[in-house]
Design a protein around this motif. Structure first.
Motif, PDB file in Angstrom:
ATOM      1  N   ILE A  14       0.825  -1.211   0.000  1.00 18.55           N
ATOM      2  CA  ILE A  14       0.000   0.000   0.000  1.00 18.55           C
ATOM      3  C   ILE A  14       0.857   1.258   0.000  1.00 18.55           C
ATOM      4  CG2 ILE A  14      -0.232   0.122   2.523  1.00 18.55           C
ATOM      5  CD1 ILE A  14      -2.903   0.988  -0.157  1.00 18.55           C
ATOM      6  N   HIS A  15       2.101   1.157   0.462  1.00 17.85           N
ATOM      7  CA  HIS A  15       2.993   2.312   0.476  1.00 17.85           C
ATOM      8  C   HIS A  15       3.205   2.868  -0.934  1.00 17.85           C
ATOM      9  CE1 HIS A  15       6.943   4.416   0.678  1.00 17.85           C
ATOM     10  NE2 HIS A  15       6.426   4.869   1.797  1.00 17.85           N
ATOM     11  N   ALA A  16       3.061   2.025  -1.955  1.00 21.07           N
ATOM     12  CA  ALA A  16       3.239   2.485  -3.332  1.00 21.07           C
ATOM     13  C   ALA A  16       2.225   3.562  -3.704  1.00 21.07           C
ATOM     14  CB  ALA A  16       3.116   1.304  -4.298  1.00 21.07           C
ATOM     15  N   TYR A  17       1.107   3.602  -3.001  1.00 30.78           N
ATOM     16  CA  TYR A  17       0.041   4.539  -3.364  1.00 30.78           C
ATOM     17  C   TYR A  17       0.120   5.877  -2.635  1.00 30.78           C
ATOM     18  CZ  TYR A  17      -2.586   1.724  -6.618  1.00 30.78           C
ATOM     19  OH  TYR A  17      -2.975   1.053  -7.746  1.00 30.78           O
ATOM     20  N   HIS A  18       1.071   6.037  -1.719  1.00 28.59           N
ATOM     21  CA  HIS A  18       1.064   7.278  -0.948  1.00 28.59           C
ATOM     22  C   HIS A  18       1.412   8.484  -1.799  1.00 28.59           C
ATOM     23  CE1 HIS A  18       5.475   7.136  -0.764  1.00 28.59           C
ATOM     24  NE2 HIS A  18       5.432   8.352  -0.275  1.00 28.59           N
ATOM     25  N   GLU A  19       2.129   8.289  -2.921  1.00 24.54           N
ATOM     26  CA  GLU A  19       2.472   9.401  -3.797  1.00 24.54           C
ATOM     27  C   GLU A  19       1.801   9.271  -5.169  1.00 24.54           C
ATOM     28  OE1 GLU A  19       6.639   9.543  -4.636  1.00 24.54           O
ATOM     29  OE2 GLU A  19       6.765   7.436  -5.269  1.00 24.54           O
ATOM     30  N   ALA A  20       0.861   8.375  -5.290  1.00 26.71           N
ATOM     31  CA  ALA A  20       0.228   8.136  -6.588  1.00 26.71           C
ATOM     32  C   ALA A  20      -0.762   9.235  -6.938  1.00 26.71           C
ATOM     33  CB  ALA A  20      -0.472   6.782  -6.594  1.00 26.71           C
ATOM     34  N   PHE A  21      -0.709   9.695  -8.194  1.00 22.55           N
ATOM     35  CA  PHE A  21      -1.747  10.578  -8.733  1.00 22.55           C
ATOM     36  C   PHE A  21      -3.013   9.779  -9.008  1.00 22.55           C
ATOM     37  CE2 PHE A  21      -3.927  11.985 -12.595  1.00 22.55           C
ATOM     38  CZ  PHE A  21      -4.310  13.272 -12.230  1.00 22.55           C
ATOM     39  N   GLY A  22      -2.819   8.531  -9.421  1.00 20.49           N
ATOM     40  CA  GLY A  22      -3.937   7.658  -9.753  1.00 20.49           C
ATOM     41  C   GLY A  22      -3.404   6.298 -10.147  1.00 20.49           C
ATOM     42  N   PHE A  23      -4.194   5.565 -10.908  1.00 20.22           N
ATOM     43  CA  PHE A  23      -3.731   4.269 -11.394  1.00 20.22           C
ATOM     44  C   PHE A  23      -4.103   4.125 -12.861  1.00 20.22           C
ATOM     45  CE2 PHE A  23      -7.781   3.707  -9.189  1.00 20.22           C
ATOM     46  CZ  PHE A  23      -8.564   3.063 -10.129  1.00 20.22           C
ATOM     47  N   MET A  24      -3.186   3.476 -13.612  1.00 20.67           N
ATOM     48  CA  MET A  24      -3.490   3.251 -15.021  1.00 20.67           C
ATOM     49  C   MET A  24      -4.087   1.862 -15.194  1.00 20.67           C
ATOM     50  SD  MET A  24       0.092   2.687 -17.094  1.00 20.67           S
ATOM     51  CE  MET A  24       1.125   1.225 -16.888  1.00 20.67           C
ATOM     52  N   VAL A  25      -4.908   1.745 -16.216  1.00 16.57           N
ATOM     53  CA  VAL A  25      -5.632   0.506 -16.486  1.00 16.57           C
ATOM     54  C   VAL A  25      -4.943  -0.218 -17.636  1.00 16.57           C
ATOM     55  CG1 VAL A  25      -7.856  -0.493 -17.085  1.00 16.57           C
ATOM     56  CG2 VAL A  25      -7.767   1.626 -15.762  1.00 16.57           C
ATOM     57  N   ILE A  26      -4.536  -1.469 -17.383  1.00 15.73           N
ATOM     58  CA  ILE A  26      -3.918  -2.297 -18.428  1.00 15.73           C
ATOM     59  C   ILE A  26      -4.937  -3.367 -18.824  1.00 15.73           C
ATOM     60  CG2 ILE A  26      -1.978  -3.767 -19.050  1.00 15.73           C
ATOM     61  CD1 ILE A  26      -0.422  -2.452 -16.779  1.00 15.73           C
ATOM     62  N   PRO A  27      -5.397  -3.355 -20.047  1.00 11.75           N
ATOM     63  CA  PRO A  27      -6.447  -4.306 -20.444  1.00 11.75           C
ATOM     64  C   PRO A  27      -5.971  -5.760 -20.393  1.00 11.75           C
ATOM     65  CG  PRO A  27      -6.236  -2.499 -22.036  1.00 11.75           C
ATOM     66  CD  PRO A  27      -5.052  -2.415 -21.126  1.00 11.75           C
ATOM     67  N   GLU A  28      -6.904  -6.649 -20.188  1.00  7.99           N
ATOM     68  CA  GLU A  28      -6.628  -8.085 -20.273  1.00  7.99           C
ATOM     69  C   GLU A  28      -6.048  -8.405 -21.650  1.00  7.99           C
ATOM     70  OE1 GLU A  28      -9.111 -12.326 -20.102  1.00  7.99           O
ATOM     71  OE2 GLU A  28     -10.101 -10.420 -19.634  1.00  7.99           O
ATOM     72  N   GLY A  29      -5.017  -9.229 -21.680  1.00  5.38           N
ATOM     73  CA  GLY A  29      -4.396  -9.608 -22.943  1.00  5.38           C
ATOM     74  C   GLY A  29      -3.243  -8.719 -23.368  1.00  5.38           C
ATOM     75  N   THR A  30      -3.037  -7.610 -22.693  1.00  5.35           N
ATOM     76  CA  THR A  30      -1.928  -6.709 -23.017  1.00  5.35           C
ATOM     77  C   THR A  30      -0.759  -6.987 -22.076  1.00  5.35           C
ATOM     78  OG1 THR A  30      -3.424  -4.965 -23.787  1.00  5.35           O
ATOM     79  CG2 THR A  30      -1.190  -4.296 -23.173  1.00  5.35           C
ATOM     80  N   SER A  31       0.371  -7.384 -22.629  1.00  5.45           N
ATOM     81  CA  SER A  31       1.536  -7.700 -21.802  1.00  5.45           C
ATOM     82  C   SER A  31       2.617  -6.637 -21.870  1.00  5.45           C
ATOM     83  CB  SER A  31       2.126  -9.050 -22.212  1.00  5.45           C
ATOM     84  OG  SER A  31       2.476  -9.042 -23.581  1.00  5.45           O
ATOM     85  N   SER A  32       2.626  -5.832 -22.934  1.00  3.39           N
ATOM     86  CA  SER A  32       3.633  -4.771 -23.054  1.00  3.39           C
ATOM     87  C   SER A  32       3.005  -3.528 -23.654  1.00  3.39           C
ATOM     88  CB  SER A  32       4.807  -5.240 -23.906  1.00  3.39           C
ATOM     89  OG  SER A  32       4.401  -5.520 -25.233  1.00  3.39           O
ATOM     90  N   ILE A  33       3.506  -2.364 -23.199  1.00  2.00           N
ATOM     91  CA  ILE A  33       3.030  -1.077 -23.700  1.00  2.00           C
ATOM     92  C   ILE A  33       4.261  -0.231 -24.020  1.00  2.00           C
ATOM     93  CG2 ILE A  33       1.591   0.935 -23.249  1.00  2.00           C
ATOM     94  CD1 ILE A  33       0.140  -0.651 -21.115  1.00  2.00           C
ATOM     95  N   PRO A  34       4.480   0.146 -25.268  1.00  2.00           N
ATOM     96  CA  PRO A  34       5.651   0.947 -25.622  1.00  2.00           C
ATOM     97  C   PRO A  34       5.546   2.380 -25.102  1.00  2.00           C
ATOM     98  CG  PRO A  34       4.716  -0.163 -27.545  1.00  2.00           C
ATOM     99  CD  PRO A  34       3.716  -0.270 -26.446  1.00  2.00           C
ATOM    100  N   LYS A  35       6.698   2.984 -24.884  1.00  2.00           N
ATOM    101  CA  LYS A  35       6.781   4.393 -24.508  1.00  2.00           C
ATOM    102  C   LYS A  35       6.007   5.247 -25.514  1.00  2.00           C
ATOM    103  CE  LYS A  35      10.138   8.182 -24.157  1.00  2.00           C
ATOM    104  NZ  LYS A  35      11.572   8.556 -24.215  1.00  2.00           N
ATOM    105  N   GLY A  36       5.285   6.247 -25.009  1.00  2.00           N
ATOM    106  CA  GLY A  36       4.524   7.146 -25.874  1.00  2.00           C
ATOM    107  C   GLY A  36       3.111   6.702 -26.165  1.00  2.00           C
TER     108      GLY A  36
END
Length: 376
Positions: free
Chosen positions: A346-368
């Motif tokens: 939970i400590h990871a969330y103390h400075e979080a602006f929010g959370f990003m959603v990674i769809p099912e089936g997506t294993s990698s997301i390129p920069k940009g």
């Protein structure tokens, strides 16, 4: 289901959800109003020496009508006298012996807010389903809506299960951890403007767990339970929920974190069972419990998901579930992931602006790549 409506005092309406449309009982502005400190006159007289008739303060009606060759000094917010169709600024004026005034600028706007140009009597000003924030309270005040009809606050019972838990004021002994989930959920529910009842920690005892859940469902619209919903030997919650007459609609969802999330209902009573890991309970409250509570309150606005570019490449080992990852936004408005060890971190969330959603089936997301971020 939406909870019943009730009328509340104006000063208690902030954060509540309107249960009726609100219409204006006045024009806004209610008269032709000066937008600045200056001199009110006729446009055709600009540039001439004008006789000053009076000084018009805000809140006092003008005494004189403006005729050719005349003006009145006027303050911001004051009623513009009849006959005047322009107000020129004090900074663009020349005064002669305190009795005559002349416009010295090259040009000027009218600087008059016209009667009813913002809102007319009978106009719809706020719609059913509006969450009453500061700007909405200002509108209610402007139209004299001092006892608005709003949807009733949901009452929410908070229960933390687990014999390993102790409250935050206790130093944990061997095999114990402090109860962060209960207070996390308590704050999350309070931020939704719910009436929150905290029932504390229930040890892994079937009878005590049943008693605590029954008490909460008797006293609240929604009961939130953290822990005890998985498949361990001491996870009594699903069976107890059914014993109490609730129908379980689901007890697993294909997301990470928070796979073991339970939703059950019995008439107009509801139970949401959340996993015991703090990130799982935190995220499942945000993506499931909060929208459900807003539905009970008649809240009509959609959830916000911001499309933003990813700052660096992202990779994950498994792509069998939709996943939520804590992120922050850098100075270039790019999404940066935060170091995150899993559903207990939970400590990871103390400075979080929010959370990003990674769809099912997506294993990698390129920069940009554009990703979607839900603010916290």
């Amino acid at each position: 289901m939406v909870l019943p409506a009730e009328q509340v005092a104006f000063n208690e309406a902030g954060g509540r959800v309107l249960a009726e449309d609100v219409y204006s009982d006045v024009n806004m502005p209610p008269f032709n109003k000066s937008a600045m400190d200056g001199y009110a006159c006729r446009k055709e007289d600009l540039g001439q020496w004008l006789e000053m008739l009076e000084i018009i303060p805000a809140g006092k009606p003008p005494k004189f009508e403006i005729k050719p060759g005349q003006c009145s000094k006027i303050m911001t917010g004051a009623a513009v006298p009849a006959g005047a169709d322009v107000v020129f600024m004090v900074e663009q004026s020349e005064v002669n012996a305190g009795k005559q005034v002349r416009f010295t600028g090259a040009k000027t706007n009218s600087n008059i807010c016209l009667l009813g140009e913002d809102v007319k009597t009978g106009d719809l000003v706020l719609k059913t389903g509006t969450v009453l924030k500061a700007q909405h309270m200002a509108m209610l005040a402007s139209v004299g809506c001092v006892s608005p009809s709003v949807y009733r606050k949901p009452s929410v019972g908070i229960i933390s299960t687990g014999s390993e838990l102790v409250e935050p004021n206790v130093f944990p002994q061997a095999s114990q951890i402090r109860n962060s989930n209960g207070h996390q959920m308590r704050m999350q529910a309070a931020s939704c403007h719910c009436a929150v009842n905290y029932y504390g920690i229930v040890p892994d005892d079937e009878d005590l767990t049943r008693d605590a859940i029954k008490k909460s469902v008797d006293e609240n619209d929604l009961t939130l339970i953290s822990g005890g919903v998985s498949v361990g030997d001491f996870d009594y919650v699903p069976a107890i929920i059914e014993q109490l007459g609730f129908e379980i609609l689901f007890n697993k969802i294909a997301v990470k974190p928070g796979k073991h999330t339970t939703f059950a209902f019995n008439g107009n009573k509801y139970i949401i069972g959340l996993p015991g890991n703090p990130v799982s309970s935190f995220i499942q409250f945000e993506i499931f419990a909060k929208p459900f509570l807003r539905q009970l309150m008649g809240y009509s606005a959609p959830e916000v998901n911001l499309p933003l570019p990813l700052a660096t490449d992202y990779q994950r080992r498994k792509a069998d579930r939709e996943e939520f990852i804590p992120v922050k936004i850098n100075d270039q408005n790019e999404v940066e992931t935060i170091r995150y060890h899993g559903s207990a971190h939970i400590h990871a969330y103390h400075e979080a602006f929010g959370f990003m959603v990674i769809p099912e089936g997506t294993s990698s997301i390129p920069k940009g790549t554009t990703v979607y971020v839900r603010p916290l």
